[in-house]
Each structure stands twice: as structure tokens, then as C-alpha cells.
Design an enzyme around this catalytic site. Structure first.
Site, short mmCIF file in Angstrom:
data_model
loop_
_atom_site.label_atom_id
_atom_site.label_comp_id
_atom_site.label_asym_id
_atom_site.label_seq_id
_atom_site.Cartn_x
_atom_site.Cartn_y
_atom_site.Cartn_z
CB SER A 119 -20.71 -5.66 -10.77
OG SER A 119 -20.71 -5.47 -9.37
CE1 TYR B 72 -23.37 -0.90 -5.52
CE2 TYR B 72 -22.20 -2.94 -5.96
CZ TYR B 72 -23.38 -2.23 -5.88
OH TYR B 72 -24.57 -2.85 -6.16
CB THR C 288 -24.23 2.05 -8.12
OG1 THR C 288 -24.00 1.31 -9.34
CG2 THR C 288 -25.54 1.62 -7.52
CE LYS D 195 -27.31 -0.06 -12.56
NZ LYS D 195 -27.56 -0.63 -11.25
CB SER E 91 -31.30 2.26 -12.28
OG SER E 91 -31.16 0.99 -11.67
CG HIS F 96 -29.54 -1.76 -7.00
ND1 HIS F 96 -28.45 -0.95 -6.99
CD2 HIS F 96 -29.05 -3.03 -6.79
CE1 HIS F 96 -27.36 -1.66 -6.78
NE2 HIS F 96 -27.70 -2.93 -6.67
N GLY G 60 -34.59 -1.95 -15.33
CA GLY G 60 -35.61 -2.37 -14.37
C GLY G 60 -36.88 -2.84 -15.05
NE ARG H 132 -37.95 -9.32 -15.93
CZ ARG H 132 -37.05 -8.46 -15.44
NH1 ARG H 132 -36.30 -7.74 -16.25
NH2 ARG H 132 -36.90 -8.31 -14.14
NE ARG I 290 -34.37 -9.52 -10.16
CZ ARG I 290 -34.49 -8.22 -9.90
NH1 ARG I 290 -34.69 -7.35 -10.89
NH2 ARG I 290 -34.45 -7.77 -8.65
C1 LIG Z 1 -28.36 -10.33 -8.62
C2 LIG Z 1 -28.21 -8.87 -8.90
C3 LIG Z 1 -27.00 -8.28 -8.62
C4 LIG Z 1 -26.83 -6.92 -8.91
N1 LIG Z 1 -25.61 -6.34 -8.71
C5 LIG Z 1 -25.43 -5.02 -8.99
C6 LIG Z 1 -24.15 -4.43 -8.84
O1 LIG Z 1 -23.18 -5.07 -8.47
N2 LIG Z 1 -24.05 -3.10 -9.13
C7 LIG Z 1 -25.12 -2.34 -9.54
O2 LIG Z 1 -24.99 -1.14 -9.78
N3 LIG Z 1 -26.34 -2.92 -9.72
C8 LIG Z 1 -26.51 -4.22 -9.46
N4 LIG Z 1 -27.72 -4.80 -9.68
C9 LIG Z 1 -28.81 -3.99 -10.28
C10 LIG Z 1 -28.74 -4.10 -11.81
O3 LIG Z 1 -27.62 -3.42 -12.31
C11 LIG Z 1 -29.97 -3.49 -12.49
O4 LIG Z 1 -30.17 -2.19 -12.01
C12 LIG Z 1 -31.24 -4.31 -12.31
O5 LIG Z 1 -30.98 -5.68 -12.30
C13 LIG Z 1 -32.21 -3.99 -13.45
O6 LIG Z 1 -33.42 -4.63 -13.26
P1 LIG Z 1 -33.84 -5.99 -13.99
O7 LIG Z 1 -33.10 -7.06 -13.28
O8 LIG Z 1 -35.30 -6.02 -13.77
O9 LIG Z 1 -33.45 -5.87 -15.44
C14 LIG Z 1 -27.91 -6.15 -9.42
C15 LIG Z 1 -29.12 -6.78 -9.69
C16 LIG Z 1 -29.27 -8.13 -9.45
C17 LIG Z 1 -30.58 -8.77 -9.79
#
Ligand SMILES: Cc1cc2nc3c(=O)[nH]c(=O)nc-3n(C[C@H](O)[C@H](O)[C@H](O)COP(=O)(O)O)c2cc1C
Length: 390
Positions: A146, A169, A195, A264, A286, A288, A320, A323, A343
Site C-alpha cells: 500500500s 493512492y 486504486t 484496482k 474490487s 475496497h 473481496g 475466505r 482481511r
Molecule cells: C484495513 C484495510 C486497509 C486497506 N488498505 C488499502 C490500501 O491502502 N489500498 C488499497 O488499494 N486497498 C486497501 N484496502 C482494500 C484491500 O486492498 C482489498 O481490496 C480488500 O481488503 C479485499 O477484501 P477482503 O478484505 O474481503 O479480502 C484495505 C482493506 C482493509 C480491510
């Protein structure tokens, strides 16, 4: 600037940008991998790891990690949509030898499972992204770093053997953007993941106030910005979130770096077509992880129209709600080139540091391999839409 003024400046910036980096969480001050002896065999699936992570990193950290926006409709849709898809298994096939290898941009990978970019991983474990990257390297998975990682991409590249892609970002100041890109390229990154679902911060009614509440004494760095601003603190009026960004950004990135550009956050065929038109090299379907727009479809429900539109012209990844190994299988069957998790690996990180991330990767890959055998396929390439019904 004295440190109190600096702190207030920082807190103000957090309010403005919606992003944050000083987050003290009780469980995060530990240095050991786990506070108590853990019988790893008792961790049967990623949900068991999630439970342990709550104990290790604390309830607030887990609440923040698991948070979505508003009524969590997108968050739930991501997970629930997988349950509506059934697998069509074939029988009497020799499945003693199974390969989970894939190719991505001409490079071979042992696994189709990638670690999504997740910011501020020191919230979950003191070793943060370093522990994650070591696990990714050990288990041979690709990791997306990230922009708002606590450790800079160059530090992660220096300290680990992990193969890294850089998530961008954009920032509102293109000079800063260029610096970030340069840093990623100097660290050996071949791919930049832009993103695009984040023009403003989603309405995280729980997560943001929770973070503001717990934010105080312990200061975490935002590593990628350290070379630009003292302590990585952005000046007032500058943000990592750029609401003015348009499709022209793809061309700008191509002009300003030598990396491949992946978008993304695409969830429609219209945007998939534009991704091709504007010269993107790949897509991550995605939303997010349900942390931005509410009332999205689950990403697996968006995947087929994107895959149809792209028609093999570039890799289409998805994240997304993944699991289980069966979720990976279903995403691959519906046309994903590779799948990403957010996650689940952070649950591993919070539970057991590097070892926990490795465990989560092992659990999901063991499930996937077994699911492939039970469904009668011996390679990822054999998993086609004939193997699912939705
Ligand atoms: C705590 C957290 C922080 C995240 N930070 C970023 C980030 O910095 N940049 C980004 O593109 N996506 C970020 N995401 C989104 C993840 O890259 C991803 O799209 C998402 O977690 C996928 O879903 P899942 O958690 O159900 O696997 C974040 C997600 C979480 C849960």
C-alpha cells in the site's frame, strides 16, 4: 516544528484526508509472535485465525480491520455472493498431482493467491508489512504494498525477498506521486496498482471514529512519504486522496513510470472497456472490501461482465470476500486470472505475525488443492465456467 504542533498538524491532516497513521492498539506493542502458546492444529480455517487475532491484537484493531461502510451491505455482499454459486464436480479423474501454478505478465507463480494492499499493518502487529512480506516470500506469493504502508516499499524490498507490486493512492500533488513511483521502481517493482474506487473516503461510521478515539501516543510512520516530508507528514492541503482524478491518469502514469499499470476497483463492463481504451495493463475487480461505496454488488457478481468485456486482452484479478478455497475456485472458474485477499492475511498477521500470515496462506492453498481434487481438476487452467453454476 515542536512535537505537539506537529501532532496537531497531523491529526488535522487525518481529518482532512480520512487517512491516519498514529494508532495505538494495546495488542500491538507486543514483540513476540503470540502472547500464549498456540496449538496451530486448532486453527482449522481462517475464521479460527480471526478469533485468535482478536485475542492477540485486541478488539479495537479487529473492529477497524473488519469494518465496512454504513450498513455493511457491500461488505456482506462480497462474502454472501460466493455462497450462491455452486461447484459442478467431475468424477473418475486421476488427481494425485495437482498444479496451482499460473502466469501473470509472463512470470510464473506457484499460486493464484495474491496479498491485496492493506495500509498501516503495524496496527495489527508491530512488524507490520515486514512480517507480511517475509511470509509472502516464504510461501512464494505476490504482495501488493500500500501507498500508506507503515514501512516504505524500499525498506520492505531491502529487508525481505518478497516479490512486490506497488499500490498507488495518487495524491493531490503530482510531484509527490512521481516520487512514490520512482521509489517503487527503484525497489524493483514492475507493476503499479492504481486504486480507483477511492475519490473520497467511504462512510466508515464505526472505523473512523474508532481510529480517532484510539489515536494518541504511539506514532506509526507512513514509510513511503518519509523521504518527502519530515516524519511522513503531509503539508496542509495535500492529500493522498485525489477526487479530481480521471481516466487521463492512466496515460500520465505511463508517461511518468516504466511500470505496468493495473486499475484496482473496476466493477462494470463499461469501465473495463475504458481500461482497455486508456491503455491499462490489468484490472482488479474490487470494491475496497466494502469500505467505500455502499450497496455494491459482491465483486464475484461483477466479475463475469468484466471478464466478458476484457475477453482475454489483459489479466483480470479479483478481491473481496474470499475466505475459503472454494471461493478461490469459483473466482477462477468465472474467469479471474488470480485472486487477492485482504482481511484474512491480516487476521494471520494480528494473530501470529509472519507465522500467522504463512498459516493463512497455507490454509487457503490446502483448501484450494483439496477442492480442485474433489472437483476433478489438476490445474488452474482446467477450472472453467463449466465447473460452476450461479
Ligand atoms: C484495513 C484495510 C486497509 C486497506 N488498505 C488499502 C490500501 O491502502 N489500498 C488499497 O488499494 N486497498 C486497501 N484496502 C482494500 C484491500 O486492498 C482489498 O481490496 C480488500 O481488503 C479485499 O477484501 P477482503 O478484505 O474481503 O479480502 C484495505 C482493506 C482493509 C480491510
Amino acid at each position: 516544528m515542536n512535537s505537539e504542533i506537529q501532532r496537531r498538524h497531523f491529526i488535522k491532516w487525518i481529518g482532512m484526508s480520512g487517512l491516519y497513521m498514529t494508532l495505538p492498539i494495546a495488542g500491538c506493542i507486543r514483540e513476540n509472535e503470540a502472547s500464549t502458546e498456540v496449538d496451530l492444529t486448532s486453527l482449522r480455517n481462517v475464521f479460527d485465525v480471526e478469533k485468535l487475532s482478536k485475542k492477540e491484537m485486541g478488539e479495537d484493531a479487529l473492529l477497524y480491520l473488519n469494518d465496512g461502510v454504513e450498513d455493511r451491505l457491500t461488505l456482506k455482499a462480497n462474502v454472501e455472493a460466493y455462497k450462491k454459486i455452486q461447484i459442478r464436480a467431475r468424477r473418475l479423474i486421476d488427481v494425485r498431482n495437482v498444479s496451482t501454478g499460473i502466469e501473470l505478465f509472463g512470470e510464473s507463480w506457484d499460486s493464484p493467491l495474491i496479498l491485496s494492499p492493506v495500509g498501516y499493518q503495524q496496527l495489527f502487529h508491530p512488524h507490520g508489512e515486514i512480517a507480511t512480506a517475509k511470509a509472502a516470500a516464504q510461501k512464494k506469493h505476490l504482495m501488493m504494498v500500500s501507498s500508506v504502508a507503515n514501512h516504505s516499499i524500499s525498506t520492505i524490498a531491502d529487508k525481505t525477498q518478497a516479490k512486490l507490486w506497488f499500490q498507488l493512492y495518487p495524491t493531490t500533488d503530482r510531484k509527490i506521486t512521481k516520487h512514490l513511483l520512482q521509489q517503487a521502481e527503484n525497489s524493483g517493482c514492475k507493476v503499479c496498482v492504481l486504486t480507483i474506487d477511492h475519490p473520497v473516503l467511504g462512510n466508515r461510521e464505526v472505523g473512523i471514529p474508532l481510529l480517532r478515539k484510539i489515536m494518541s501516543t504511539r506514532k506509526l510512520k507512513m514509510g513511503n512519504f518519509e523521504g518527502i516530508f519530515p516524519d511522513g507528514i503531509m503539508p496542509e492541503g495535500t492529500s493522498v486522496i485525489d477526487p479530481s482524478m480521471t481516466w487521463d491518469m492512466v496515460g500520465w502514469l505511463k508517461e511518468n513510470c516504466g511500470m505496468k499499470i493495473i486499475l484496482k476497483g473496476i466493477v462494470t463492463k463499461e469501465d473495463a472497456a475504458l481500461a482497455v481504451e486508456y491503455g491499462a495493463d490489468g484490472i482488479v475487480v474490487s470494491n475496497h472490501g466494502g469500505r467505500q461505496l455502499e450497496s455494491n454488488l459482491g465483486t464475484i457478481e461483477c466479475l463475469p461482465e468484466v471478464v466478458d468485456e476484457i475477453d482475454g486482452r489483459m489479466p483480470v484479478m479479483i478481491d473481496g470476500g474470499i475466505r475459503r478455497g472454494t471461493d478461490i475456485f469459483k473466482a477462477l472458474a468465472l474467469g479471474a486470472t488470480a485472486v487477492c485477499i485482504g482481511r484474512p492475511f491480516c487476521w494471520g498477521l494480528g494473530a501470529l505475525g509472519q507465522q500467522g500470515v504463512e498459516l493463512v496462506l497455507d490454509i487457503l492453498m490446502t483448501e484450494l488443492k483439496r477442492d480442485m481434487q474433489l472437483a476433478g481438476v489438476t490445474s488452474i487452467q482446467q477450472i472453467t465456467k463449466d465447473y460452476v453454476r450461479s
